[in-house]
Design a protein around this motif. Structure first.
Motif, PDB file in Angstrom:
ATOM      1  N   ASN A  29       0.819  -1.225   0.000  1.00  0.00           N
ATOM      2  CA  ASN A  29       0.000   0.000   0.000  1.00  0.00           C
ATOM      3  C   ASN A  29       0.850   1.271   0.000  1.00  0.00           C
ATOM      4  OD1 ASN A  29      -2.278  -1.623   0.107  1.00  0.00           O
ATOM      5  ND2 ASN A  29      -2.508  -1.441   2.321  1.00  0.00           N
ATOM      6  N   LYS A  44      -7.235   0.445  -4.010  1.00  0.00           N
ATOM      7  CA  LYS A  44      -7.533   0.016  -2.643  1.00  0.00           C
ATOM      8  C   LYS A  44      -8.943   0.425  -2.202  1.00  0.00           C
ATOM      9  CE  LYS A  44      -3.543  -1.871  -2.161  1.00  0.00           C
ATOM     10  NZ  LYS A  44      -3.436  -3.356  -2.130  1.00  0.00           N
ATOM     11  N   ASN A 104      -2.071   8.549   1.381  1.00  0.00           N
ATOM     12  CA  ASN A 104      -1.824   7.753   2.583  1.00  0.00           C
ATOM     13  C   ASN A 104      -2.821   8.079   3.690  1.00  0.00           C
ATOM     14  OD1 ASN A 104       0.681   5.982   2.309  1.00  0.00           O
ATOM     15  ND2 ASN A 104       1.446   7.910   1.505  1.00  0.00           N
ATOM     16  N   LEU A 105      -3.263   9.343   3.760  1.00  0.00           N
ATOM     17  CA  LEU A 105      -4.279   9.692   4.753  1.00  0.00           C
ATOM     18  C   LEU A 105      -5.620   9.057   4.398  1.00  0.00           C
ATOM     19  CD1 LEU A 105      -3.456  13.464   5.447  1.00  0.00           C
ATOM     20  CD2 LEU A 105      -2.999  11.488   6.919  1.00  0.00           C
ATOM     21  N   LEU A 106      -5.958   9.021   3.103  1.00  0.00           N
ATOM     22  CA  LEU A 106      -7.209   8.390   2.669  1.00  0.00           C
ATOM     23  C   LEU A 106      -7.229   6.903   2.990  1.00  0.00           C
ATOM     24  CD1 LEU A 106      -8.025  10.023  -0.799  1.00  0.00           C
ATOM     25  CD2 LEU A 106      -9.481  10.020   1.242  1.00  0.00           C
ATOM     26  N   LEU A 107      -6.079   6.261   2.834  1.00  0.00           N
ATOM     27  CA  LEU A 107      -6.004   4.821   3.115  1.00  0.00           C
ATOM     28  C   LEU A 107      -5.836   4.540   4.606  1.00  0.00           C
ATOM     29  CD1 LEU A 107      -3.748   3.507   0.186  1.00  0.00           C
ATOM     30  CD2 LEU A 107      -6.239   3.504   0.356  1.00  0.00           C
ATOM     31  N   GLY A 108      -5.689   5.595   5.401  1.00  0.00           N
ATOM     32  CA  GLY A 108      -5.554   5.408   6.842  1.00  0.00           C
ATOM     33  C   GLY A 108      -4.222   4.830   7.248  1.00  0.00           C
ATOM     34  N   GLU A 109      -3.182   5.079   6.465  1.00  0.00           N
ATOM     35  CA  GLU A 109      -1.855   4.552   6.769  1.00  0.00           C
ATOM     36  C   GLU A 109      -0.818   5.676   6.663  1.00  0.00           C
ATOM     37  OE1 GLU A 109      -0.780   0.833   5.002  1.00  0.00           O
ATOM     38  OE2 GLU A 109      -2.848   0.289   4.624  1.00  0.00           O
ATOM     39  N   PRO A 110      -0.890   6.650   7.558  1.00  0.00           N
ATOM     40  CA  PRO A 110       0.043   7.775   7.492  1.00  0.00           C
ATOM     41  C   PRO A 110       1.501   7.369   7.661  1.00  0.00           C
ATOM     42  CG  PRO A 110      -1.203   7.802   9.555  1.00  0.00           C
ATOM     43  CD  PRO A 110      -1.840   6.776   8.676  1.00  0.00           C
TER      44      PRO A 110
END
Length: 284
Positions: free
Chosen positions: A35, A50, A167-173
């Motif tokens: 990701n 994703k 990365n913020l949208l996928l919740g993985e900063p």
């Protein structure tokens, strides 16, 4: 002349296809499984994949279409046509090779190896005047239309927005840090492909014994030197400025020879990225 042009264009297409394969492998093996949201349309395509399950290659083509329409009027149809060709082939290649994956992938190794493969592919695209579109088109269009900023600045802004927002949208900063590693390694690999990897050492030797030094170098290595006339601005003395390029493995011996001939010589050494000509390699 026409035959030579056709041969070069065929070779360019072949390298474009090879670059697409390398890019697709880097993306599918290392970037997508972890990701990693990188810059440009590729990063946006990973986010779309994703969130909505659309294949990465298809998503990248969808994102590129409006971007190419924006760039059409500003950058001209020839550049956009080559970009469209690369974008379509690359998107198809990414989806065709989506099945190629490792069972388990370490995130840090993925960031490193993904960056290497993507950098090699991008270097091939630049070397043969292809473009995969995305942030490069937006950056070119912005600079051409406004006359403000540089390509590097514009691309950094666009890519930075994609990396942070994706990365913020996928919740993985936390993946932003890995993405930065990939982008850094990618840039170094790209530079290696564009600038070359046959590094040498350029020597400027300021001496009064240039003829003697040249004879010694010619006897041992059959290497040429260029003599420039120089004058010390402080002392007003005349000097010979001997310029030569040597292979890295020969540099230690060169220093010994310089010291043997003229221990008082003033020597400037700089690293060269690529060297063409007699004794090295032909210009390609």
């Amino acid at each position: 002349m026409e035959k030579e042009t056709v041969k070069k264009e065929i070779a360019a297409v072949g390298f474009m296809l090879a670059g697409c394969v390398v890019f697709a492998l880097g993306l599918n093996l290392f970037v997508v499984p972890c990701n990693l949201v990188l810059g440009g349309t590729t990063g946006g395509a990973v986010v779309v994949n994703k969130l909505f399950g659309i294949p990465v290659g298809t998503a990248s083509i969808m994102i590129n279409i409006p971007i190419m329409l924006i760039g059409w009027k500003i950058l001209g149809w020839k550049f956009i046509a080559r970009t469209a060709a690369t974008s379509m082939v690359l998107g198809a290649m990414i989806d065709a090779l989506a099945w190629v994956q490792f069972p388990e992938v370490d995130p840090i190794l993925s960031a490193l190896y993904g960056g290497i493969l993507l950098g090699i592919a991008i270097g091939i695209f630049y070397q043969y005047n292809w473009s995969s579109g995305g942030s490069e088109i937006l950056a070119r269009a912005w600079c051409r239309a406004t006359g403000k900023g540089t390509m590097g600045q514009a691309m950094a802004i666009v890519d930075g927005m994609v990396v942070v927002g994706g990365n913020l949208l996928l919740g993985e900063p936390a993946n932003m840090l890995l993405a930065l590693v990939t982008i850094f390694v990618c840039s170094k690999a790209t530079d290696m492909i564009i600038a070359g990897y046959d590094k040498g050492m350029q020597c400027l030797i300021i001496t009064n014994k240039g003829d003697e030094l040249y004879r010694l170098v010619q006897t041992k290595y059959q290497r040429g030197m260029t003599c420039l006339n120089g004058r010390g601005m402080y002392t007003g003395n005349e000097y010979q400025v001997m310029m030569t390029v040597v292979k890295r493995a020969q540099f230690a011996d060169y220093k010994k020879m310089i010291k043997e001939v003229d221990p008082a010589a003033f020597v400037i050494v700089s690293e060269t990225y690529d060297v063409f000509g007699r004794g090295f390699k032909e210009i390609y």
